[in-house]
Design an enzyme around this catalytic site. Structure first.
Site, PDB file in Angstrom:
ATOM      1  N   SER A   1      -4.117  -1.582  -5.074  1.00 17.64           N
ATOM      2  CA  SER A   1      -4.731  -3.052  -5.225  1.00 17.64           C
ATOM      3  C   SER A   1      -4.809  -3.365  -6.755  1.00 17.64           C
ATOM      4  CB  SER A   1      -6.343  -2.869  -4.453  1.00 17.64           C
ATOM      5  OG  SER A   1      -6.865  -1.662  -5.136  1.00 17.64           O
TER       6      SER A   1
ATOM      7  N   HIS B   1       0.020  -5.470   0.057  1.00 22.90           N
ATOM      8  CA  HIS B   1      -1.262  -5.281  -0.319  1.00 22.90           C
ATOM      9  C   HIS B   1      -2.072  -5.841   1.000  1.00 22.90           C
ATOM     10  CE1 HIS B   1      -5.180  -6.606  -2.530  1.00 22.90           C
ATOM     11  NE2 HIS B   1      -4.988  -5.175  -2.323  1.00 22.90           N
TER      12      HIS B   1
ATOM     13  N   GLU C   1      -0.521  -9.690   0.949  1.00 16.85           N
ATOM     14  CA  GLU C   1       0.148  -9.931  -0.147  1.00 16.85           C
ATOM     15  C   GLU C   1       1.456  -9.044  -0.355  1.00 16.85           C
ATOM     16  OE1 GLU C   1      -3.265 -11.506  -2.994  1.00 16.85           O
ATOM     17  OE2 GLU C   1      -2.909  -9.453  -3.292  1.00 16.85           O
TER      18      GLU C   1
ATOM     19  N   ASN D   1      -7.749 -10.684  -5.121  1.00 15.65           N
ATOM     20  CA  ASN D   1      -8.901 -10.280  -5.608  1.00 15.65           C
ATOM     21  C   ASN D   1      -9.134 -10.610  -7.110  1.00 15.65           C
ATOM     22  OD1 ASN D   1      -9.229  -8.470  -3.590  1.00 15.65           O
ATOM     23  ND2 ASN D   1      -8.139  -6.733  -4.496  1.00 15.65           N
TER      24      ASN D   1
HETATM   25  P1  NAI Z   1      -9.472   6.405   0.699  1.00 17.62           P
HETATM   26  O1  NAI Z   1     -10.007   7.321  -0.641  1.00 17.62           O
HETATM   27  O2  NAI Z   1     -10.089   6.276   1.456  1.00 17.62           O
HETATM   28  O3  NAI Z   1      -8.003   7.273   0.957  1.00 17.62           O
HETATM   29  C1  NAI Z   1      -7.094   7.921   0.234  1.00 17.62           C
HETATM   30  C2  NAI Z   1      -6.435   9.124   1.087  1.00 17.62           C
HETATM   31  O4  NAI Z   1      -5.062   9.618   0.591  1.00 17.62           O
HETATM   32  C3  NAI Z   1      -7.442  10.171   1.350  1.00 17.62           C
HETATM   33  O5  NAI Z   1      -7.494  10.598   2.650  1.00 17.62           O
HETATM   34  C4  NAI Z   1      -6.576  11.346   0.501  1.00 17.62           C
HETATM   35  O6  NAI Z   1      -6.815  12.599   1.137  1.00 17.62           O
HETATM   36  C5  NAI Z   1      -5.118  10.859   0.631  1.00 17.62           C
HETATM   37  N1  NAI Z   1      -4.294  11.359  -0.370  1.00 17.62           N
HETATM   38  C6  NAI Z   1      -4.506  11.690  -1.595  1.00 17.62           C
HETATM   39  N2  NAI Z   1      -3.417  12.045  -2.253  1.00 17.62           N
HETATM   40  C7  NAI Z   1      -2.419  12.248  -1.344  1.00 17.62           C
HETATM   41  C8  NAI Z   1      -1.076  12.957  -1.345  1.00 17.62           C
HETATM   42  N3  NAI Z   1      -0.626  13.415  -2.356  1.00 17.62           N
HETATM   43  N4  NAI Z   1      -0.501  13.085  -0.046  1.00 17.62           N
HETATM   44  C9  NAI Z   1      -1.110  12.538   0.955  1.00 17.62           C
HETATM   45  N5  NAI Z   1      -2.327  11.911   1.096  1.00 17.62           N
HETATM   46  C10 NAI Z   1      -3.049  12.014  -0.023  1.00 17.62           C
HETATM   47  O7  NAI Z   1      -8.741   5.293  -0.499  1.00 17.62           O
HETATM   48  P2  NAI Z   1      -8.540   3.903   0.197  1.00 17.62           P
HETATM   49  O8  NAI Z   1      -9.634   3.171   0.052  1.00 17.62           O
HETATM   50  O9  NAI Z   1      -7.891   4.021   1.641  1.00 17.62           O
HETATM   51  O10 NAI Z   1      -7.466   3.419  -0.636  1.00 17.62           O
HETATM   52  C11 NAI Z   1      -6.195   3.688  -0.774  1.00 17.62           C
HETATM   53  C12 NAI Z   1      -5.212   2.690  -1.525  1.00 17.62           C
HETATM   54  O11 NAI Z   1      -5.301   1.301  -0.897  1.00 17.62           O
HETATM   55  C13 NAI Z   1      -5.427   2.678  -3.142  1.00 17.62           C
HETATM   56  O12 NAI Z   1      -4.251   2.464  -3.559  1.00 17.62           O
HETATM   57  C14 NAI Z   1      -6.612   1.402  -3.171  1.00 17.62           C
HETATM   58  O13 NAI Z   1      -6.384   0.775  -4.154  1.00 17.62           O
HETATM   59  C15 NAI Z   1      -5.856   0.648  -1.869  1.00 17.62           C
HETATM   60  N6  NAI Z   1      -6.662  -0.506  -1.345  1.00 17.62           N
HETATM   61  C16 NAI Z   1      -7.661  -0.203  -1.136  1.00 17.62           C
HETATM   62  C17 NAI Z   1      -8.667  -1.234  -0.434  1.00 17.62           C
HETATM   63  C18 NAI Z   1     -10.316  -0.940  -0.059  1.00 17.62           C
HETATM   64  O14 NAI Z   1     -10.748  -2.019   0.370  1.00 17.62           O
HETATM   65  N7  NAI Z   1     -10.472   0.353   0.052  1.00 17.62           N
HETATM   66  C19 NAI Z   1      -8.129  -2.613  -0.238  1.00 17.62           C
HETATM   67  C20 NAI Z   1      -6.756  -2.769  -0.534  1.00 17.62           C
HETATM   68  C21 NAI Z   1      -6.145  -1.685  -1.181  1.00 17.62           C
END
Ligand code: NAI
Length: 678
Positions: A418, A439, A451, A489
């Protein structure tokens, strides 16, 4: 499938003297009620009236459906109320002649049967629908700021009673074949292969029409109408503000005050729609409808079709993206560091499938399509690989390095980052031009926009394939340039921070949120910040602050330090009960809004829109409007922020910004993009 024929309607007569009238609009994938379709139908009906057959079946030759409704492009053409009224009356007259044919008439429905399409079907004696997943039957006119005008509101109420009919028309939702049968909008449903037989049976037997329940008919009685209208109006006001969206309320009024004579009722319906089409609301909603088509067109630039998606990171985003793709019929492998980390995502997916499909075998099929994959076996097989792990450059780069050699050469490689610039992420790749941003917004199952982020060197081929994939899963792709916060955003952030700043100044949060919802936003910025999570807001704000000279109000940091993170923690700016419902409070009685709250919120947002346009984050103002409406719910009836800007006038808004800049602070300084606009 498009036809090479020149006429839209094709008539064949079978051995049983049944006329099969098939609609196949030339040079179009979808049937709509164009002027040519209407004019030709009139001629066909003349002949059928002269020599009526044993029965008439109206159907479509298009794969995607029966009839998608009126030709929406024609709504955007400027016509006077009188001209529009005359055109609507002409269609009404033709449908009335169809209704008056002395033989049984049947509409054979498959796929889309929407708006004018359903109105035509309602003018037939019977409706028989394909019992298939893609059958969608409804009257979505309110979504375009009008209501049914080709006699549909009159006929639907007659057919199913006022409560059911109003529910369908006021929500604009489309019904499945089974749901339509349940509320008697259609008379019969059957699997595709049996449809023709069922239609013949209906014509041969001419079964007695299903009766509207007596209690529904009683509600239409003249004396009860004001009371019923009052109840429906009150319910509708909870969903739509009559000042912003007049159509639902005009529809209720039309029914309440209906003339006794049915022909006069049709005339009143036509006049009401002719007037509504002229309103800014309808014009802006039609504009957005057409903009939605522009976004859809990005998905048509490539024939790419994915069958298998591999998602890495089963957190909030990755888990929900995987679930959504499985829901849309794709095979999905979902990878995380352990099975335990994948389990919550699978559980959430199951809930989503149950809510969407309802039928057990469809739920099970979707569950079967979503495969936990700790070992990451899916990487080498997938058509699309989406990275959605922690927002951390080093972690993401380490992952890309491991997976790049395993990828199929034709697979799309995407990140859901993001905030991290695509160029930085791609540095570690052997083929940096390959990486594209997909995105998604949270919650994935609700947010229509995705996006499509491209860096300076991202190859067009991958962008187009990514957009085609987004369309394949039923979402709207918007190409944006890689830059902090991308489009949505980045624009939302100054607006949210201004709200938090006002809270810090002592302005009641309810007043801040009310100013935004009065403008037409789906929810206020404070409530939105609580819903997103104050920790996430703070982290995005901190990332964006240096690039855009943003000041992050200290109260946001304080809330996060006190673990008051918003709805998820039971307390943020608002308080929430144990069911995560906001505890209702009311504005202090002595509080009076001086009128600047709304201005402060909206002008910060618009100032950022102008900057994004100036920097070329999106190609043009129309796309920016589409992004903000479909990505944030920005007051749809205003047609988008740039359209609002144009309507208010560049000079007026620049002056307002300059005044706020001197009265409140430098955050309102008009950016350089305004000069080009003027
Ligand atoms: P989250 O913290 O809920 O999930 C991340 C997951 O990735 C965790 O389950 C973790 O165990 C896993 N993980 C980390 N390293 C790993 C690896 N090397 N191999 C496999 N799994 C791995 O994070 P979230 O909120 O889902 O965000 C994920 C991405 O999406 C980020 O880049 C964030 O910026 C983006 N994003 C988040 C939004 C939100 O509202 N939370 C909205 C749009 C994009």
């Amino acid at each position: 499938m498009t036809s090479r024929r020149k006429t839209a309607w094709h008539k064949t007569v079978d051995g049983g003297d049944i006329v099969w009238l098939t609609l196949d609009v030339p040079k179009s994938q979808t049937n709509t009620l164009t002027v040519a379709v209407i004019t030709e139908l009139s001629v066909v009906l003349d002949a059928l009236t002269e020599a009526p057959p044993k029965g008439l079946v109206v159907r479509s030759a298009k794969e995607n459906g029966f009839l998608a409704g009126a030709d929406i492009n024609s709504f955007a053409e400027q016509q006077s109320v009188d001209e529009t009224y005359a055109a609507i009356r002409q269609v009404q007259d033709i449908f009335t002649r169809l209704e008056a044919l002395p033989c049984p008439t049947v509409a054979l429905i498959h796929g889309f049967c929407l708006g004018g399409g359903l109105e035509l079907a309602l003018a037939c004696d019977y409706r028989v629908a394909d019992d298939a997943m893609n059958t969608r039957i409804g009257l979505p006119e309110v979504k375009l700021g009008i209501h049914p005008g080709y006699g549909g509101s009159v006929r639907l109420i007659e057919a199913v009673g006022v409560f059911t009919a109003m529910n369908i028309m006021l929500s604009g939702r489309a019904l499945s074949a089974r749901a339509a049968k349940k509320v008697t909008v259609v008379d019969r449903i059957a699997p595709n292969r049996q449809l023709e037989r069922v239609v013949r049976d209906v014509i041969n037997i001419s079964p007695k029409k299903q009766q509207t329940p007596r209690w529904q008919r009683v509600l239409g009685a003249t004396l009860l109408r004001p009371l019923i209208a009052f109840v429906i109006r009150r319910q509708t006001k909870k969903q739509a503000n009559p000042e912003h969206y007049p159509a639902p309320f005009d529809l209720i009024e039309l029914w309440q005050k209906q003339p006794a004579n049915r022909q006069d009722y049709f005339a009143a319906e036509a006049l009401s729609v002719a007037k509504l089409i002229q309103t800014d609301t309808a014009q802006n909603l039609v504009r957005l409808f057409l903009l939605q088509d522009r976004l859809k067109a990005f998905g048509k630039q490539s024939k790419f079709k994915a069958q298998h998606v591999h998602v890495i990171g089963a957190g909030i985003m990755g888990g929900d993206i995987a679930a959504w793709c499985a829901l849309r019929g794709l095979t999905v492998t979902l990878q995380d560091q352990s099975a335990a980390q994948i389990a919550p995502a699978i559980k959430r997916a199951h809930t989503l499938f149950k809510r969407r499909f309802k039928v057990a075998h469809l739920v099970q099929a979707a569950v079967d399509r979503l495969i936990p994959d700790v070992a990451g076996n899916g990487v080498a097989k997938a058509d699309v690989v989406i990275e959605a792990i922690f927002e951390n450059l080093e972690a993401k780069q380490a992952l890309f390095k491991t997976i790049e050699p395993q990828l199929r050469t034709d697979a799309v490689l995407a990140t859901n980052t993001s905030s991290i610039p695509l160029e930085s992420l791609a540095e570690c790749l052997k083929q940096p031009k390959r990486l594209v941003g997909l995105h998604f917004f949270n919650p994935v199952a609700q947010m229509q926009l995705v996006e499509i982020v491209h860096g300076k060197t991202t190859l067009k081929k991958w962008q187009k394939q990514a957009a085609a994939f987004v369309r394949q899963i039923g979402r709207l792709p918007l190409p944006v340039q890689s830059s902090p916060g991308f489009l949505v955003n980045r624009i939302l952030m100054p607006y949210l921070l201004e709200a938090v700043q006002m809270e810090q100044e002592g302005i009641p949060i309810l007043a801040i949120d009310k100013a935004a919802t009065d403008f037409g936003m789906p929810m206020g910025p404070i409530e939105l910040a609580d819903a997103v999570g104050l920790d996430i807001c703070l982290s995005v704000a901190t990332i964006l602050a240096p690039s855009f000279d943003l000041t992050v109000p200290s109260n946001l940091d304080k809330k996060v330090s006190k673990k008051q993170l918003g709805r998820k923690s039971g307390r943020g700016f608002y308080r929430y009960d144990k069911h995560n419902k906001r505890i209702i409070t009311s504005l202090p009685t002595d509080y009076a809004d001086s009128g600047t709250i709304q201005q402060r919120l909206i002008l910060r947002l618009i100032n950022e829109c102008v900057a994004c346009l100036d920097e070329g984050i999106v190609d043009d103002a129309e796309l920016l409007d589409a992004g903000m409406v479909f990505g944030t719910g920005f007051a749809p009836f205003r047609g988008g922020p740039m359209h609002y800007l144009q309507q208010q006038g560049v000079e007026t808004l620049t002056q307002q910004l300059e005044r706020l800049c001197s009265d409140i602070g430098s955050q309102f300084k008009p950016n350089s993009g305004w000069e080009d606009l003027s």
